[in-house]
Every structure is written in structure tokens, then in C-alpha cells.
Design a protein around this motif. Structure first.
Motif, short mmCIF file in Angstrom:
data_model
loop_
_atom_site.label_atom_id
_atom_site.label_comp_id
_atom_site.label_asym_id
_atom_site.label_seq_id
_atom_site.Cartn_x
_atom_site.Cartn_y
_atom_site.Cartn_z
N LEU A 74 19.98 5.57 18.91
CA LEU A 74 20.55 4.51 18.06
C LEU A 74 19.78 4.38 16.75
O LEU A 74 20.38 4.22 15.68
CB LEU A 74 20.53 3.18 18.81
N TYR A 75 18.47 4.44 16.81
CA TYR A 75 17.65 4.35 15.59
C TYR A 75 17.99 5.47 14.62
O TYR A 75 18.12 5.25 13.40
CB TYR A 75 16.16 4.46 15.94
N PHE A 76 18.14 6.69 15.13
CA PHE A 76 18.40 7.84 14.27
C PHE A 76 19.76 7.71 13.59
O PHE A 76 19.89 7.92 12.37
CB PHE A 76 18.34 9.13 15.08
N VAL A 77 20.77 7.36 14.37
CA VAL A 77 22.13 7.19 13.83
C VAL A 77 22.14 6.09 12.77
O VAL A 77 22.75 6.23 11.70
CB VAL A 77 23.13 6.88 14.96
N SER A 78 21.44 4.99 13.05
CA SER A 78 21.39 3.88 12.10
C SER A 78 20.72 4.28 10.79
O SER A 78 21.19 3.92 9.70
CB SER A 78 20.64 2.70 12.73
N ALA A 79 19.62 5.02 10.88
CA ALA A 79 18.89 5.41 9.67
C ALA A 79 19.75 6.28 8.75
O ALA A 79 19.85 6.02 7.55
CB ALA A 79 17.62 6.17 10.06
N VAL A 80 20.41 7.28 9.34
CA VAL A 80 21.24 8.18 8.54
C VAL A 80 22.47 7.44 7.99
O VAL A 80 22.82 7.57 6.80
CB VAL A 80 21.67 9.40 9.37
N GLY A 81 23.10 6.64 8.85
CA GLY A 81 24.30 5.91 8.43
C GLY A 81 24.01 4.87 7.36
O GLY A 81 24.80 4.70 6.41
N SER A 82 22.87 4.16 7.47
CA SER A 82 22.53 3.13 6.47
C SER A 82 22.21 3.76 5.11
O SER A 82 22.39 3.13 4.08
CB SER A 82 21.31 2.32 6.95
N ALA A 83 21.74 5.00 5.14
CA ALA A 83 21.44 5.70 3.89
C ALA A 83 22.70 6.20 3.19
O ALA A 83 22.71 6.34 1.95
CB ALA A 83 20.51 6.88 4.16
N PHE A 84 23.76 6.45 3.97
CA PHE A 84 24.98 7.01 3.39
C PHE A 84 26.23 6.23 3.81
O PHE A 84 27.17 6.81 4.34
CB PHE A 84 25.13 8.48 3.80
N PRO A 85 26.28 4.93 3.55
CA PRO A 85 27.49 4.17 3.89
C PRO A 85 28.57 4.42 2.82
O PRO A 85 28.25 4.71 1.67
CB PRO A 85 27.01 2.72 3.84
N TRP A 86 29.83 4.30 3.21
CA TRP A 86 30.90 4.51 2.23
C TRP A 86 31.41 3.19 1.66
O TRP A 86 32.10 3.18 0.66
CB TRP A 86 32.04 5.31 2.84
N ASN A 87 31.04 2.08 2.28
CA ASN A 87 31.35 0.75 1.73
C ASN A 87 30.46 -0.29 2.42
O ASN A 87 29.63 0.06 3.27
CB ASN A 87 32.85 0.40 1.90
N TRP A 88 30.62 -1.55 2.04
CA TRP A 88 29.79 -2.62 2.59
C TRP A 88 29.95 -2.73 4.11
O TRP A 88 28.99 -2.88 4.86
CB TRP A 88 30.12 -3.95 1.91
N ALA A 89 31.21 -2.64 4.58
CA ALA A 89 31.48 -2.77 6.02
C ALA A 89 30.77 -1.68 6.82
O ALA A 89 30.21 -1.94 7.89
CB ALA A 89 32.99 -2.74 6.27
N SER A 90 30.79 -0.44 6.30
CA SER A 90 30.13 0.65 7.04
C SER A 90 28.62 0.45 7.05
O SER A 90 27.94 0.75 8.04
CB SER A 90 30.49 2.01 6.43
#
Length: 435
Positions: A74-90
């Protein structure tokens, strides 16, 4: 290995504090109001509440180590996703995912360590989790300060979040070197495996048989099912103790400081680079006083550390409130926050996860730890969500309120909190009047 399991705490700290250096960028990128900024910061905490609530059952069913592995993912997915979100909701979604990991880790890491540690060193070993949390906070502040120095412009906040993927991946692989909790194995009637692990953890101790018998008696798997109701009269004392210490932890305003460190110093008149540097100073003090607490928690006891911390809270928060009321800011504000974080690190910060992990019987420890963590994180969400809105109107009133709450904590420690140092988990159960 308690040290590896405690690395979950490092990621708790990093994930919690990393956003403090990005609040201004997030406000600009997503066009956030003060209320929306508060919700953005607390989005991870909403996940944390859920993680704390749901971690206990899987930890009982699948084992402590299996849940820690899931947390690392979960930590890994969150780190990568938070760095490359496509909008505020993501962005909110990926922070929420990381929050689930934080909440679950705050339940499972200290519980696991408490279950594999000898009574004489349990406080110190469980508090290693808190040491890793504050190390993670310091690393997040330091990482933000270093990244800001590269002048990356629009990509700066993305790099700040993405850095977390590295320790998350390391934690995942290190977990395969850790054994399962012997107490969990006994609860699953896998006594031979538990005995083998206990002998490996304490070779030549000669007390494994007696310890196993005591664990079996406390769990009493024939008469007390792990599925028995948790909220019942015989567990009232540990339940109330866990809720109280967790609520007081956040009513000090600690997470307002951690999440909005740079923001608060800017409110006090500091520039952006200066605010980030002052955040690093706060992180260093936090780490130093946590290390000091680790060396004495099993000698001085939990209550004495809480007493010292409570007095430090009251004096420092009173000074912070005065600083905002008079507009003095500057060095007084920094000095007051240094004393505040020192008081927290030496008191509540070092004690909370140790104490909660100790006061519940083996058969309901996972659910008790989950309750304490849930209380802690729901209070953290409330404090973090409301802070930008309240502080925008009156920083002085905000910190005066936290001061009053800390006076309440001091009275609770003096009148209610029991001492648990040097007592086996099974003996603590008896002292709280639980059969």
C-alpha cells in the motif's frame, strides 16, 4: 525481528510528514480553498482511520507478518500514485491508500513487537516503532528541504511524494526475514512453531516452556474464543485507558504541527526556505528526545515520562499561544515549538504505542490496538482538517485550546494511568482484573 517490523513506523512518519512541504504547491495546482486544503491533508487520515479499524481482524486471521507485507505494498502504490495524479480526486485516492497503510501499521507493528519482546525490554523495543516514526518525519522534512534546493519548479512536489517508494520497497523485502508472532501461533494452536521461534529469539534462556504455558493460560483457547465480543464489561478498563491516551495524544495539536510545520512558521513570518529549514530543526529535536526516552522508558516507567511530557506541553503551548496573541513570532515561536516537540517525543510520543500494546489481553490485543489507533487517527483527522480554517482566524485561540487539553492529560496521568513497566503482558491482564 523487532527492528525490521518497526520499519513500518518509519513509513508512518514519512507518509505523515511529507505533505507538510507541499501544501502551498497543492493549493496552487488544484486551486484549493483553506477548507479544501484541510480536506486534502486529512484525506490520508481518513484512510488511516479505516486502516486502524480493519487491521485487527486480518492480523488475527492471517498473522501479523502477512498484514505487514500488505501494508508495504500500500505504501509503494500510494507513493507512486501521489507523485503522478491526473487530477485532485486521484491525488486524494492515492493519499487515502497510503493512509490505510499508516493506520494498519500503527496497529500491527507495535502489537507484533510487544508479542515477541521480553517484559524487561518490551517498552524499549516497542518504542523503537516510535523512534522510526520520528525518524521518518525527520527524513520527510529533510527530503523536502533537499528537493526544494534543486529548483525543480512544477515537478518539485511530485518528487517529494515519489521519494517514499524507495523505503516502501525496502520494507517489503526486509519483512521476509521476520518470524511470525509466537503468541499468534499459540492462538492458532500451532504450539510447536511458536516454541521453535521463541527458542530462536532467546537461545539458551531455558524459560521457553514456562513462557509458553503462561501464554496458553492467558489465551485459554478452549474457553475464550478470539471471536468473543470485545466491548464487554471485563475489558472496560483497558478500553477506556486506550481511548484516553490516544485522544489526548492528538488534542495536544501534535499532528497540526507535523502536517503544517512549514505553514505555521510562514504564519509566524518565516520565508519558504527558512520555514522548511525550521521544519528540519523540529524533526531533529523530535528524533533526539525520542532516543532519550528509549533509553529510560523501561527504567523510569511510562507514567513518569507522561508527567514530564504533560508539563512540557502546557508550558510550550502556552508560549505558542502568547506568541500568536502578541505577534512576537520569530525565535520565540521556534523555541516554543522546539520545547513542545521535545515534550511530545519524551512523553506521549514514546509512551502511546507501548502502553496500548501492553494493556489488552492476548486474545483481544489486535482489536484493542485497533481501537486505540482508530481513536488516535480519527482525532488526528479532525485536528488536521479544522486547523487551516481555525488558525486563519486565530492562531492564538487554537493553541490556547490545545494547552487546556494538555492540562486535562496531566490530571488523567496523575489520577488514572497505571504503570506497566517490567510486568509481563499476562500479569498486566491480571492487574487490570481480567480473568
Amino acid at each position: 525481528n523487532p527492528v525490521i517490523a518497526a520499519r513500518g513506523g518509519l513509513l508512518v512518519g514519512f507518509d505523515t510528514a511529507v505533505i507538510s512541504g507541499t501544501t502551498e504547491a497543492l493549493t496552487k495546482v488544484f486551486g484549493l480553498s483553506s477548507g479544501q486544503l484541510g480536506f486534502t491533508v486529512s484525506s490520508a487520515l481518513i484512510g488511516t482511520i479505516l486502516g486502524a479499524l480493519i487491521a485487527g481482524r486480518p492480523a488475527d486471521r492471517f498473522g501479523r507478518r502477512a498484514v505487514l507485507v500488505a501494508i508495504a505494498v500500500l505504501y509503494f502504490v500510494s507513493a507512486v500514485g501521489s507523485a503522478f495524479p491526473w487530477n485532485w480526486a486521484s491525488f486524494l485516492f492515492f493519499r487515502f491508500i497510503g493512509g490505510i497503510g499508516v493506520g494498519a501499521a500503527s496497529v500491527v507493528s507495535p502489537m507484533y513487537i510487544a508479542e515477541i519482546s521480553p517484559a524487561a525490554a518490551r517498552g524499549r523495543l516497542v518504542a523503537v516503532t516510535q523512534f522510526n516514526i520520528v525518524l521518518g518525519i525527520l527524513l520527510a522534512y529533510l527530503s523536502n528541504y533537499i528537493v526544494a534546493g534543486f529548483g525543480l519548479g512544477a515537478a518539485e512536489w511530485r518528487v517529494m511524494f515519489g521519494v517514499e517508494a524507495v523505503p516502501a520497497a525496502a520494507f517489503f523485502f526486509l519483512l521476509f526475514l521476520t518470524p511470525e508472532s509466537p503468541r499468534w501461533l499459540v492462538a492458532q494452536r500451532r504450539t510447536d512453531e511458536a516454541r521453535a521461534i521463541m527458542e530462536r529469539l532467546a537461545p539458551g534462556a531455558g524459560t521457553v516452556g514456562a513462557e509458553l504455558a503462561e501464554i496458553q493460560a492467558s489465551i485459554d483457547v478452549e474457553h475464550h474464543s478470539l471471536r468473543e465480543p470485545f466491548f464487554q464489561a471485563k475489558y472496560r478498563k483497558p478500553i477506556l485507558l486506550a481511548v484516553a491516551i490516544a485522544a489526548f495524544n492528538q488534542l495536544s495539536g501534535i499532528n497540526a504541527l507535523i502536517y503544517y510545520t512549514a505553514h505555521i512558521f510562514k504564519m509566524g513570518g518565516a520565508g519558504e526556505q527558512s520555514a522548511l529549514l525550521q521544519s528540519v530543526i523540529i524533526g531533529l529535536v523530535n528524533l533526539g528526545f525520542t532516543m532519550a526516552a528509549l533509553t529510560v522508558i523501561d527504567r523510569f516507567g511510562r507514567r513518569r515520562l507522561m508527567l514530564v511530557g504533560s508539563v512540557g506541553y502546557i508550558l510550550s503551548l502556552g508560549a505558542v499561544a502568547y506568541s500568536f496573541y502578541t505577534g512576537t513570532g520569530g525565535m520565540l515561536l521556534l523555541a516554543s515549538f522546539v520545547v513542545f516537540i521535545a515534550a511530545h517525543a519524551f512523553g506521549q510520543g514514546a509512551v502511546i504505542w507501548v502502553f496500548i500494546s501492553e494493556i489488552f489481553p492476548n486474545r483481544v490485543r489486535a482489536r484493542g490496538q485497533a481501537l486505540g489507533s482508530f481513536t488516535h487517527w480519527i482525532m488526528a483527522a479532525v485536528i488536521s482538517w479544522t486547523f487551516p480554517m481555525i488558525a486563519a482566524k486565530s492562531g492564538g485561540h487554537t493553541f490556547a485550546f490545545y494547552t487546556i487539553c494538555c492540562i486535562g492529560q496531566l490530571l488523567w496521568v496523575l489520577k488514572v494511568m497505571p504503570e506497566t513497566k517490567g510486568v509481563s503482558l499476562e500479569q498486566i491482564q491480571k492487574r487490570l482484573g481480567i480473568d
